[in-house]
Design an enzyme around this catalytic site. Sequence first.
Site, PDB file in Angstrom:
ATOM      1  N   ASN A   6     -24.149 -14.630-129.116  1.00  7.83           N
ATOM      2  CA  ASN A   6     -24.721 -13.285-129.209  1.00  7.83           C
ATOM      3  C   ASN A   6     -26.241 -13.389-129.379  1.00  7.83           C
ATOM      4  OD1 ASN A   6     -25.629 -10.748-130.363  1.00  7.83           O
ATOM      5  ND2 ASN A   6     -23.484 -10.232-130.646  1.00  7.83           N
ATOM      6  N   HIS A   9     -29.960 -11.031-132.258  1.00 12.28           N
ATOM      7  CA  HIS A   9     -30.960 -11.269-133.294  1.00 12.28           C
ATOM      8  C   HIS A   9     -32.232 -11.924-132.774  1.00 12.28           C
ATOM      9  CE1 HIS A   9     -28.645  -9.526-136.441  1.00 12.28           C
ATOM     10  NE2 HIS A   9     -27.594 -10.228-136.076  1.00 12.28           N
ATOM     11  N   HIS A  42     -25.196  -6.600-127.812  1.00 13.97           N
ATOM     12  CA  HIS A  42     -24.757  -5.286-128.284  1.00 13.97           C
ATOM     13  C   HIS A  42     -25.861  -4.273-128.019  1.00 13.97           C
ATOM     14  CE1 HIS A  42     -23.013  -2.780-131.894  1.00 13.97           C
ATOM     15  NE2 HIS A  42     -23.199  -2.060-130.809  1.00 13.97           N
ATOM     16  N   ARG A  44     -26.972  -1.010-128.783  1.00 17.51           N
ATOM     17  CA  ARG A  44     -26.697   0.048-129.749  1.00 17.51           C
ATOM     18  C   ARG A  44     -27.296   1.378-129.306  1.00 17.51           C
ATOM     19  NH1 ARG A  44     -25.190  -0.544-135.087  1.00 17.51           N
ATOM     20  NH2 ARG A  44     -24.471  -2.621-135.669  1.00 17.51           N
ATOM     21  N   ARG A  48     -31.888  -0.608-131.603  1.00 16.94           N
ATOM     22  CA  ARG A  48     -32.646  -1.293-132.657  1.00 16.94           C
ATOM     23  C   ARG A  48     -33.009  -2.726-132.300  1.00 16.94           C
ATOM     24  NH1 ARG A  48     -28.390  -1.635-137.572  1.00 16.94           N
ATOM     25  NH2 ARG A  48     -28.220   0.547-137.005  1.00 16.94           N
ATOM     26  N   GLU A  72     -21.184  -5.549-125.863  1.00 18.72           N
ATOM     27  CA  GLU A  72     -20.625  -4.826-127.000  1.00 18.72           C
ATOM     28  C   GLU A  72     -21.247  -3.440-127.025  1.00 18.72           C
ATOM     29  OE1 GLU A  72     -19.813  -8.508-130.102  1.00 18.72           O
ATOM     30  OE2 GLU A  72     -21.579  -7.231-130.388  1.00 18.72           O
ATOM     31  N   THR A 103     -22.364  -4.446-137.826  1.00 18.95           N
ATOM     32  CA  THR A 103     -21.101  -3.741-137.643  1.00 18.95           C
ATOM     33  C   THR A 103     -20.210  -3.919-138.867  1.00 18.95           C
ATOM     34  OG1 THR A 103     -21.244  -4.138-135.272  1.00 18.95           O
ATOM     35  CG2 THR A 103     -19.116  -3.441-136.130  1.00 18.95           C
ATOM     36  N   GLU A 153     -10.671  -8.462-130.171  1.00 15.73           N
ATOM     37  CA  GLU A 153     -11.511  -9.413-130.893  1.00 15.73           C
ATOM     38  C   GLU A 153     -11.301  -9.132-132.379  1.00 15.73           C
ATOM     39  OE1 GLU A 153     -16.145 -10.792-131.591  1.00 15.73           O
ATOM     40  OE2 GLU A 153     -15.606  -9.767-129.729  1.00 15.73           O
ATOM     41  N   HIS A 192     -17.610 -12.468-136.096  1.00 17.00           N
ATOM     42  CA  HIS A 192     -18.357 -11.761-137.137  1.00 17.00           C
ATOM     43  C   HIS A 192     -18.454 -12.613-138.399  1.00 17.00           C
ATOM     44  CE1 HIS A 192     -20.478  -8.085-138.267  1.00 17.00           C
ATOM     45  NE2 HIS A 192     -20.091  -8.342-139.504  1.00 17.00           N
TER      46      HIS A 192
END
Length: 244
Positions: A6, A9, A42, A44, A48, A72, A103, A153, A192
């Site tokens: 992912n 970040h 992801h 969003r 963000r 995502e 999340t 998932e 996660h």
Amino acid sequence: MRLGVNIDHIATLREARKTVEPDPVKGALIAIQAGADQITLHLREDRRHIQDEDLLRLKCELKDSTIPINLEMAPTQEMKQIALETLPNTCTLVPEKRQEITTEGGLDVVSLKDYLKDYIKELKQAGIHVSLFIDPDLDQIDAALEVGCDAIEIHTGEYANACGKSVEKELERIKKAAKYAKEKGLKVYAGHGLNYDNVKEIAKIKEIEELNIGHSIIANAVFLGLYEAVRRMKEIIKKSREEF
């Protein structure tokens, strides 16, 4: 077992200064070189971290690649339209709250069954593989089956945050959910809060075929470099998988 890296970040760091670096798409390419089997991001509603342009650029970079893109997203009409226009390989539907840091918990498929049936149908008609990010709960798995998704998932956040005897309790919940979902014909993924230490027991669960990991890899990349951070996670998963 596949590793989805992912890249959210990387974008989080970029957006802290609203500049052009670090580039999450460049990070995705490095992760692939290091052994990532999939790139997860992801998009969003509040944008963000990942931006629409990141998804478009990633699609362009990987157009001739066998590496899949896992988008995502919250199950909103806006996100569905973006998915239908960009056609990622997989859409993972997740819950989303504006004020959360990350999340929090899985999607409540039970309460959204009627809505999700038509929503998922449109995505699948476009050739998109659909996964639902849910808690390790059998009722949620049954609901996931009813709405017609391809995979689940399992949210591993409670396990990752557990201490003492609670760790084994949460691990057993995940094992039970994975076995149940697999027996029902669903593909089983997980993610996660997983890191170099707690990923080992999850990687041993034979029913789980894919892990999506972001924060820990990017955090370790600060000290190790991104290539080595991804390579190390991939190696830990491989060794743990060989043990069961």
